[in-house]
Design a protein around this motif. Structure first.
Motif, PDB file in Angstrom:
ATOM      1  N   ALA A 116       0.837  -1.213   0.000  1.00  0.00           N
ATOM      2  CA  ALA A 116       0.000   0.000   0.000  1.00  0.00           C
ATOM      3  C   ALA A 116       0.866   1.255   0.000  1.00  0.00           C
ATOM      4  N   LYS A 117       2.028   1.164   0.614  1.00  0.00           N
ATOM      5  CA  LYS A 117       2.912   2.335   0.697  1.00  0.00           C
ATOM      6  C   LYS A 117       3.728   2.552  -0.577  1.00  0.00           C
ATOM      7  N   ILE A 118       4.094   1.459  -1.291  1.00  0.00           N
ATOM      8  CA  ILE A 118       4.930   1.648  -2.484  1.00  0.00           C
ATOM      9  C   ILE A 118       4.116   1.794  -3.767  1.00  0.00           C
ATOM     10  N   ALA A 119       2.889   1.265  -3.786  1.00  0.00           N
ATOM     11  CA  ALA A 119       2.101   1.253  -5.013  1.00  0.00           C
ATOM     12  C   ALA A 119       1.231   2.499  -5.117  1.00  0.00           C
ATOM     13  N   ASP A 120       0.988   2.918  -6.362  1.00  0.00           N
ATOM     14  CA  ASP A 120       0.018   4.001  -6.516  1.00  0.00           C
ATOM     15  C   ASP A 120      -1.365   3.432  -6.197  1.00  0.00           C
ATOM     16  N   LYS A 121      -2.304   4.315  -5.924  1.00  0.00           N
ATOM     17  CA  LYS A 121      -3.619   3.907  -5.423  1.00  0.00           C
ATOM     18  C   LYS A 121      -4.321   2.936  -6.375  1.00  0.00           C
ATOM     19  N   ARG A 122      -4.306   3.224  -7.652  1.00  0.00           N
ATOM     20  CA  ARG A 122      -4.996   2.380  -8.630  1.00  0.00           C
ATOM     21  C   ARG A 122      -4.387   0.979  -8.676  1.00  0.00           C
ATOM     22  N   THR A 123      -3.062   0.901  -8.713  1.00  0.00           N
ATOM     23  CA  THR A 123      -2.389  -0.396  -8.754  1.00  0.00           C
ATOM     24  C   THR A 123      -2.675  -1.189  -7.487  1.00  0.00           C
ATOM     25  N   TYR A 124      -2.630  -0.514  -6.342  1.00  0.00           N
ATOM     26  CA  TYR A 124      -2.913  -1.192  -5.075  1.00  0.00           C
ATOM     27  C   TYR A 124      -4.327  -1.752  -5.074  1.00  0.00           C
TER      28      TYR A 124
END
Length: 179
Positions: A116-124
């Protein structure tokens, strides 16, 4: 059965939730589980957004494991496994059955919080949704998911997905809410 010491009948009790605080032994247990799965000729995919030093070393000596650490590689691995479930489902329909003895595949995801911290919101969100779908529909296609996390609250492990993680292991001292 993983070994004489550890029994996990993943056909009856699919999917794994492993929780515990930092330093509780989660990584060592996961390494042992992976070793047992590989000995049974299972395919293992390990998503490690933390890029943990201990796991990175372990993976160097276990090249049979698909080991992914980067946001896009993790998202791709989860997407491809989701697509494999769809293909297995089509095969089952062609055969007119609901289950078959496919070679088991295990997707172990170490730390949704880190992802959740490394991914952009859409990818997460897309990856989390696909993980949920794998958990809900994977068992009959012999695709299993393991979530390794410090906290299994609904912010990071959606409720319906968490309810289907049937084998649950808590490492170390946990709060009552964690149990």
């Amino acid at each position: 059965m993983l070994s004489p010491d550890i029994v996990w009948d993943y056909k009856k009790t699919p999917h794994l939730l492993l929780t515990g605080q930092t330093g509780s032994g989660k990584t060592q247990l996961v390494q042992y589980i992976i070793t047992c799965l590989l000995a049974q000729d299972s395919r293992v995919i390990y998503c490690d957004p933390k890029n943990d030093d201990d796991m990175r070393y372990y993976m160097r000596v276990n090249p049979a494991v698909v080991y992914v650490t980067k946001e896009n590689d993790i998202a791709r691995a989860v997407r491809e496994l989701s697509e494999e479930i769809s293909l297995r489902e089509k095969d089952l329909k062609k055969c007119g059955t609901e289950e078959a003895e496919f070679n088991p595949v295990f997707l172990l995801f170490d730390e949704m919080i880190a992802f959740a911290k490394i991914a952009d919101k859409r990818t997460y969100e897309e990856t989390a949704n696909r993980l949920g779908a794998i958990v809900v529909s994977g068992r009959s296609k012999r695709v299993y998911c393991g979530i390794i996390t410090q906290r299994a609250d609904v912010k990071f492990v959606e409720g319906a997905m968490r309810d289907n993680l049937c084998c649950r292991i808590c490492m170390g001292q946990m709060s009552e809410a964690a149990y």
